[in-house]
Design a protein around this motif. Structure first.
Motif, short mmCIF file in Angstrom:
data_model
loop_
_atom_site.label_atom_id
_atom_site.label_comp_id
_atom_site.label_asym_id
_atom_site.label_seq_id
_atom_site.Cartn_x
_atom_site.Cartn_y
_atom_site.Cartn_z
N GLN A 137 0.81 -1.22 0.00
CA GLN A 137 0.00 0.00 0.00
C GLN A 137 0.85 1.26 0.00
O GLN A 137 0.36 2.33 -0.35
CB GLN A 137 -0.94 0.02 1.20
N ILE A 138 2.10 1.15 0.43
CA ILE A 138 2.97 2.32 0.43
C ILE A 138 4.11 2.11 -0.59
O ILE A 138 5.21 2.60 -0.40
CB ILE A 138 3.47 2.69 1.85
N TYR A 139 3.77 1.35 -1.64
CA TYR A 139 4.66 1.16 -2.80
C TYR A 139 5.91 0.35 -2.50
O TYR A 139 6.94 0.52 -3.17
CB TYR A 139 5.03 2.52 -3.43
N VAL A 140 5.85 -0.55 -1.53
CA VAL A 140 6.96 -1.46 -1.25
C VAL A 140 6.41 -2.88 -1.37
O VAL A 140 5.61 -3.31 -0.53
CB VAL A 140 7.56 -1.22 0.16
N SER A 141 6.83 -3.61 -2.39
CA SER A 141 6.29 -4.95 -2.63
C SER A 141 7.04 -5.99 -1.80
O SER A 141 7.80 -6.82 -2.30
CB SER A 141 6.35 -5.29 -4.12
N LYS A 142 6.81 -5.92 -0.49
CA LYS A 142 7.42 -6.84 0.47
C LYS A 142 6.32 -7.38 1.39
O LYS A 142 5.33 -6.69 1.66
CB LYS A 142 8.48 -6.12 1.32
N ARG A 143 6.53 -8.56 1.95
CA ARG A 143 5.53 -9.23 2.78
C ARG A 143 5.66 -8.73 4.24
O ARG A 143 6.18 -9.42 5.10
CB ARG A 143 5.65 -10.75 2.67
N LEU A 144 5.16 -7.53 4.46
CA LEU A 144 5.19 -6.91 5.79
C LEU A 144 3.85 -6.22 6.00
O LEU A 144 3.39 -5.48 5.14
CB LEU A 144 6.34 -5.88 5.82
N ILE A 145 3.23 -6.52 7.15
CA ILE A 145 1.96 -5.87 7.50
C ILE A 145 2.04 -5.38 8.94
O ILE A 145 2.85 -5.86 9.74
CB ILE A 145 0.74 -6.81 7.34
N ILE A 146 1.15 -4.45 9.25
CA ILE A 146 0.97 -4.01 10.64
C ILE A 146 -0.51 -4.14 10.94
O ILE A 146 -1.37 -3.73 10.15
CB ILE A 146 1.43 -2.56 10.85
N VAL A 147 -0.81 -4.76 12.07
CA VAL A 147 -2.18 -4.94 12.55
C VAL A 147 -2.30 -4.15 13.84
O VAL A 147 -1.51 -4.36 14.77
CB VAL A 147 -2.48 -6.44 12.78
#
Length: 159
Positions: free
Chosen positions: A55-65
């Protein structure tokens, strides 16, 4: 230093890509720490309860919940923000629940989406520690929504 980042919007190609895993050499890096801080600052500013790196233009497998009551989700439960790297859902309950979802990348739409009520997730911390955690209810919905982003799926495709 956390920076407020632009958020990709519906129709932008990055949101349709399957994100690349964070590599072992990237764990505990300054780059990853700054990225997660900026993602969290961006999410908080926009009253989000979760955010995914694509969503912030970084195609990496990182999320924040980060479930918490706010203008967009007044009934959300309070929980500490969790940074999840390379998250995988290892188990889903058979019971599905309909719930309203919105998205920072689809700002003017909300819709009812069926999600598993309970999930088990395996992920890594910023330092590279492997964690196993169970989620239910609204936090489980957030995790599933954000992992969808890592797989190039937006909630509007599930309505």
């Amino acid at each position: 230093m956390a920076t407020i980042l632009p958020v990709a919007q519906l129709g932008e190609e990055i949101l349709a890509l399957v994100a690349a895993p964070v590599t072992e050499s990237e764990f505990a890096s300054e780059w990853l720490e700054i990225l997660s801080q900026s993602m969290q600052a961006t999410m908080l500013l926009r009253n989000g309860v979760g955010i995914a790196a694509p969503q912030i233009y970084v195609s990496k497998r990182l999320i924040i919940v980060a479930s918490r009551p706010n203008l967009r989700y007044p009934d959300a439960p309070n929980m500490d923000a969790i940074v999840m790297i390379n998250p995988e859902i290892t188990k889903r309950s058979i019971q599905m629940v309909l719930g309203e979802e919105g998205c920072l990348s689809v700002p003017d739409e909300r819709g009812q989406v069926a999600r598993a009520d309970q999930i088990s997730v395996q992920y890594f911390t910023l330092a590279g520690e492997k964690i196993y955690q169970d989620f239910s209810g609204f936090p489980a919905r957030i995790v599933q929504h954000e992992i969808d982003h890592l797989d190039g799926i937006l909630f509007v495709e599930r309505i």
